[in-house]
Structure formats: C-alpha cells, structure tokens
Design an enzyme around this catalytic site. Structure first.
Site, PDB file in Angstrom:
ATOM      1  N   LYS A  20       0.428  85.462  25.130  1.00 47.63           N
ATOM      2  CA  LYS A  20       1.853  85.803  25.058  1.00 47.63           C
ATOM      3  C   LYS A  20       2.634  85.160  26.196  1.00 47.63           C
ATOM      4  CE  LYS A  20       1.008  90.423  23.116  1.00 47.63           C
ATOM      5  NZ  LYS A  20       1.160  90.308  21.669  1.00 47.63           N
ATOM      6  N   GLN A  71       3.489  92.986  27.347  1.00 50.49           N
ATOM      7  CA  GLN A  71       4.857  92.523  27.103  1.00 50.49           C
ATOM      8  C   GLN A  71       5.645  92.347  28.405  1.00 50.49           C
ATOM      9  OE1 GLN A  71       5.788  91.562  24.215  1.00 50.49           O
ATOM     10  NE2 GLN A  71       4.280  92.528  22.884  1.00 50.49           N
ATOM     11  N   CYS A 110       1.975  97.449  15.027  1.00 49.05           N
ATOM     12  CA  CYS A 110       0.814  98.125  15.610  1.00 49.05           C
ATOM     13  C   CYS A 110       1.246  99.340  16.419  1.00 49.05           C
ATOM     14  CB  CYS A 110      -0.009  97.183  16.492  1.00 49.05           C
ATOM     15  SG  CYS A 110      -0.703  95.818  15.563  1.00 49.05           S
ATOM     16  N   ASP A 152      -0.539  98.934  30.250  1.00 52.73           N
ATOM     17  CA  ASP A 152      -0.592  97.863  29.261  1.00 52.73           C
ATOM     18  C   ASP A 152       0.572  96.928  29.573  1.00 52.73           C
ATOM     19  OD1 ASP A 152      -0.161  96.217  27.109  1.00 52.73           O
ATOM     20  OD2 ASP A 152       0.039  97.817  25.632  1.00 52.73           O
ATOM     21  N   HIS A 176       1.395 100.748  21.930  1.00 55.95           N
ATOM     22  CA  HIS A 176       0.769  99.854  20.945  1.00 55.95           C
ATOM     23  C   HIS A 176      -0.608 100.443  20.633  1.00 55.95           C
ATOM     24  CE1 HIS A 176      -1.311  96.183  19.578  1.00 55.95           C
ATOM     25  NE2 HIS A 176      -0.127  95.640  19.389  1.00 55.95           N
TER      26      HIS A 176
END
Lengths: 148, 409
Positions: free
Chosen positions: B226, B203, B366, B200, B123
């Site tokens: 999220k 998600q 993104c 990261d 991302h």
C-alpha cells in the site's frame, strides 16, 4: 467520455426488473428455503420454493444486491415458475454456460425467456457472479449439491 | 510543492494507459498502491545481480543479498523511528503481522475471562485473529463504539478498557471512514491498565509520518504494497522486551540457534520470527519505496493528500444524492472517502465509473461489522495517493454525474 458501453449490460428490461422485481416476497407455504451469499460483495439472496408434484408451484425471493443480481433473480423466478425440477436444473445449466461465454443453441437460450438478455454480462467478468447467485440458489433448492 | 506532485504520475508506468478509452484515474489506493519505475527496477536489479539465500551462504552473492536485506530492515526502522532494527520483523503483510501477535503474544498472555478490546471500525485482519483467540481462550471481545460522525468514541474507550484488558487492538487510520485515530491517547489508556497496544497501521504508514516511539506502540503492523512496495512483504514492529519473551510463530530453517534431536533453541530477534527463506526481493523493493517516499517527505505527502480531500469532499457533498460516511469536515477526513449514490448499488456505480476510466472499490471493504454498524450493505470508496491530482477528482465527479444520468437516480 460516455457510458454508452453500459447500454449492453443495463438494458431497459434489466433496469425494469431491478426497479420492480417480480416475485420479491416470502411464501406462505414453502418446501425449501435457501440463503446464498456472495462474500466478496455482501449480496444475499433468500430463495423460497413450493414444489408440488415435482413442479415449481410457487417461488419467491428476498435479499439485497445490485441491479444485476436483483433483475437476474426477478427474471429467473418468471421463467422457472410452473416448470419441473429437471427443467429448472437444465435452465440453470444453460444460464451458467451462457454467462461464461460458452455457445448454446438459440433454442436453448429461448428457454431462458427474459433472462437470456443477461448474456451481455460476460463482457463484465467482475459482474458474472452477480447474475449467477440466484441460479445457484435455485440449483440448491432443487436438490443439487452446491457449495455455498 | 504541488507542481512536483503533478509530475509524480510520470514515475508510474501503469498509470500511462487508457481504460475503456478514457484516461485511467486510479482511486483504489487503500486496497493497493501502484509501483513507481524505481521500485520495479530495484526488484529486477536484485534478481539480475545479487540473488541468493540470506544468512547462510558464505559466497559473495549470499553476502550481498544478506547485506541488502538487512539494510532494508534499517530503512524501515528509521522510517517509523523504531529504537532498534531488531524490533523490525519482516512478514507477508499486515494480516500476517497481526496473526503473528495474536498467535504468539495473545496465545501466551490471554486466559479465560481476560478482555480483548477492538473497535467497530476494524478491518477483518485486525478483528478475526482476536475474535478467534477470544473463542479459543474463553476471553471477552469488546467493541469500542463510534461517534455519530464515525470517529472513535474516546469516552467509551475509557469505559471499555479495564484492568481485565490484556490487549487493545485498533486501526491507526480507518480503511472506510477516513479518520485518523488518536492512537497515542489510546496507548496511554491501555498502558494505565497494563494492556498492550496493538496498532493496525496499514492505512497510516503510506500517507503520514509515523513514529512508533512517540505513539508508545507495543506492536505496529503494516504492509509494503500500500506504500509503493511489492505485494507479499510487510512489517511487524514490536518492543524488544516483548518480542524477546515471545515464542516463535513458525518453526523451521533460519529461526534456530541450535537444534538437537529432541529440543532446540531459537535465534535472537528478529530472526526468531522469520522462519524459512524470506521475501528478500520484497524487502529490498520496500526499502526502495521508502527511499522514494522519504525523498518527497511524509509530511509533504500528508499535506498534499489533505489538499485533495479539501477539494474533493465538498464536491461530493454537493451532490444531493451522495451520502459520505465518516466526518464531513475535510479537516477530520483523510484520503479515504466512502460514499453511496442514492438508489444505486455501489457495484453498479463502480462498473459505471470504470467505463469512464475511474477505478474505485465497491463492497464491504473487509469490515462487515462496520457495515452493519453503519446500516449499509456496501459502499463505494475512493482513496487517494501521491500521484492523484485535482484533475482526477474532477473526472470522478464527472463520472458520478454520468452514472446518475444513465441510471436516472
């Protein structure tokens, strides 16, 4: 469930222009080449103009985008071909106000030719940018100071 | 278990509405999740009863706010199994967390000729901070290739990560391809070469159990919004020996120890990295979201989403005009499914699906270098969460068929 609500946006003529875009080509001779992008969706338009004696003697576009952006560019090239710089800028102004939902006279809208049909895009706020990208490219090509 | 998940939708007031006269099916969870009433109530409760500035007020409200804020830190620590609560820094979100690492650890440890290794599936938030750091430092940015079905090429990772590599920055779960990366293995490779492993986790943390110690992560970033929490709160986990050595990210109130006219000393971690008044309500809301998720159980959530994928993926692949990006085997694919309908731009598709009440994302997500890598301009993306059901999948498939008929593609 029904997609009948889509009929107002995706009219036959819009789908036609998108499937068989007019003036989707590079020009052999161009006095200006402008590329504009819509960073939120990745749409790109490259607009080429050949200005002769203050008139749009030839126009062509290439690039990628959705049905709305492609048909809008196709209809715009139809209607501005042969027009003067001033006329082109006036049309861009009318188009921009039309899709933002501002009232313009019937005579003004008539100046836009087929492109006036995109007034329906104002019911889909997320898609207004798709319709206006080519017109911003035209403004820039005709010498207006446009942020890209 | 599944019957419990069918009731979850009732906890989310926003889902109880019609969109364009159709039942709302929210499938844009990889962008942001909806919030259960319990989280909304908790934020209201905090502002109605306990609001004050933390760590600096002697009065009762100040004590309560501080206690609840630090309790939220403890919840985050246990949720991702960090060794100590001081390794949990509250930030604005994943982007802020990753910028913090690049601007502090990166700025202090990267020199000309050093390597930073990322992958093609990052991302922008885990790419641009490193790209710009590399430009500033004249360092080399390297990309790990993907396999044909969109997974990280671990053989290429072995080649790209060298003794010159100082940072390896990789997504735990791709926001486009629906793959979970073998971060544990990646961290092992990074550590052999004395590089730090930055993950990261935006998600991953909402959808599966995450144990930062088991992964041997050096830094791990994620967002609250999220995972049922409010927007504007996020987390950076960092190993305490690394955090201790790093300079502050921002300067101002709350992050200091002593301030004199011409020099200052810094507070201990984590407060060294939390300058100014913090998003206390956000942290407390995130704490409540963690309570809510923990009660269901993260493994149960992962299993349930896997069932949705096993139901949805074959149905999508069964439509000849649909291209699905990433692995086609449900076993290798999690609840993020990117796809295109042949002959129709994803924006047109998303507008059509919206008319049938189905909210999906359309665009480059993104991840522009990834779009280029996949040779597409944009894709549509449906992403699941705990309140989605097989009925939602059916409505998505129905809406796609509807769009196909309408556009005659």
């Amino acid at each position: 469930m029904s997609l009948s609500g889509l009929n107002s946006l995706y009219r036959e003529v819009i789908l036609d222009h998108s499937e068989h875009p007019h003036h989707k080509k590079n020009l052999k001779q161009a006095t200006s080449k402008v590329t504009l992008k819509n960073p939120t969706c990745g749409d790109v338009i490259n607009l080429e103009l050949n200005l002769v004696d203050g008139k749009i003697a030839d126009i062509g576009f290439t690039g990628e985008g959705c049905t709305i952006s492609q048909s809008s560019a196709s209809m715009m090239t139809d209607v501005v071909l042969g027009k003067t710089t001033e006329d082109g800028l006036e049309m861009a102004q009318i188009f921009s106000e039309m899709v933002m939902g501002q009232k313009r006279s019937a005579a003004d809208l008539k100046k836009l030719g087929d492109a006036a049909i995109l007034s329906s895009v104002m019911q889909f706020p997320a898609r207004i940018k798709c319709a206006t990208l080519c017109w911003w490219a035209l403004r820039k090509s005709l010498g207006e100071n446009v942020d890209d | 278990m599944d019957s419990k998940f069918l009731k979850i939708r009732n906890d989310f007031p926003i889902l109880n509405q019609k969109i364009n006269n159709e039942r709302l099916v929210y499938l844009d969870n990889a962008a942001t999740s909806q919030k259960p009433q319990a989280v909304i109530d908790e934020i209201v409760r905090y502002y109605q009863n306990d609001n004050a500035n933390t760590h600096r007020s002697v009065h009762t409200l100040g004590e309560r706010a501080t206690e609840e804020y630090e309790a939220a830190r403890g919840k985050v620590q246990r949720f991702i199994n960090a060794k100590e609560s001081r390794e949990i820094i509250f930030t604005q979100g994943t982007t802020d967390s990753l910028n913090l690492v690049a601007s502090t650890y990166g700025e202090e440890n990267i020199s000309a000729g050093d390597e930073i290794v990322v992958s093609y599936m990052e991302h922008h938030s885990n790419l641009i901070p490193w790209q710009q750091l590399a430009l500033r430092k004249h360092a080399i940015l390297k990309y790990i290739e993907l396999t044909n079905d969109g997974r990280l090429d671990m053989d290429d990772a072995q080649k790209k990560i060298t003794d010159k590599t100082k940072v390896v920055a990789i997504a735990h779960v791709s926001n486009v391809l629906g793959v979970t990366n073998d971060i544990k293995k990646m961290a092992q490779i990074a550590h052999i070469h004395n590089a730090v492993m930055v993950i990261d986790g935006a998600q991953a943390v909402p959808n599966q159990p995450v144990d930062v110690q088991a992964l041997d992560a050096d830094f791990y970033a994620f967002s609250g919004h999220k995972m049922l929490g409010p927007m504007g709160i996020g987390v950076l986990y960092g190993k305490n020996n690394l955090l201790n050595k790093m300079s502050p990210y921002q300067y101002g109130g709350e992050m200091i120890n002593f301030v004199e006219k011409y020099q200052s000393t810094w507070a201990d971690i984590p407060w060294k990295f939390e300058a100014g008044t913090q998003n206390v309500a956000g942290a407390i809301g995130l704490g409540k979201a963690i309570d809510y998720l923990t009660e269901i159980g993260m493994q149960n959530i992962a299993n349930y989403e896997q069932k949705l994928v096993e139901y949805a993926l074959p149905k999508l692949l069964n439509i000849p005009e649909i291209t699905v990006y990433g692995p086609h085997s449900p076993k290798l694919h999690n609840g993020v499914i990117s796809f295109n309908l042949k002959g129709l731009h994803p924006h047109d598709l998303a507008t059509a699906l919206d008319m049938d009440g189905v909210a999906v994302r359309a665009g480059h997500h993104c991840a522009q270098p990834l779009m280029k890598y996949l040779n597409v301009v944009a894709t549509a993306r449906a992403s699941f969460y705990i309140y989605n059901t097989v009925d939602d999948v059916d409505q998505l498939i129905y809406a796609i068929q509807d769009a196909k008929e309408f556009f005659k593609v």
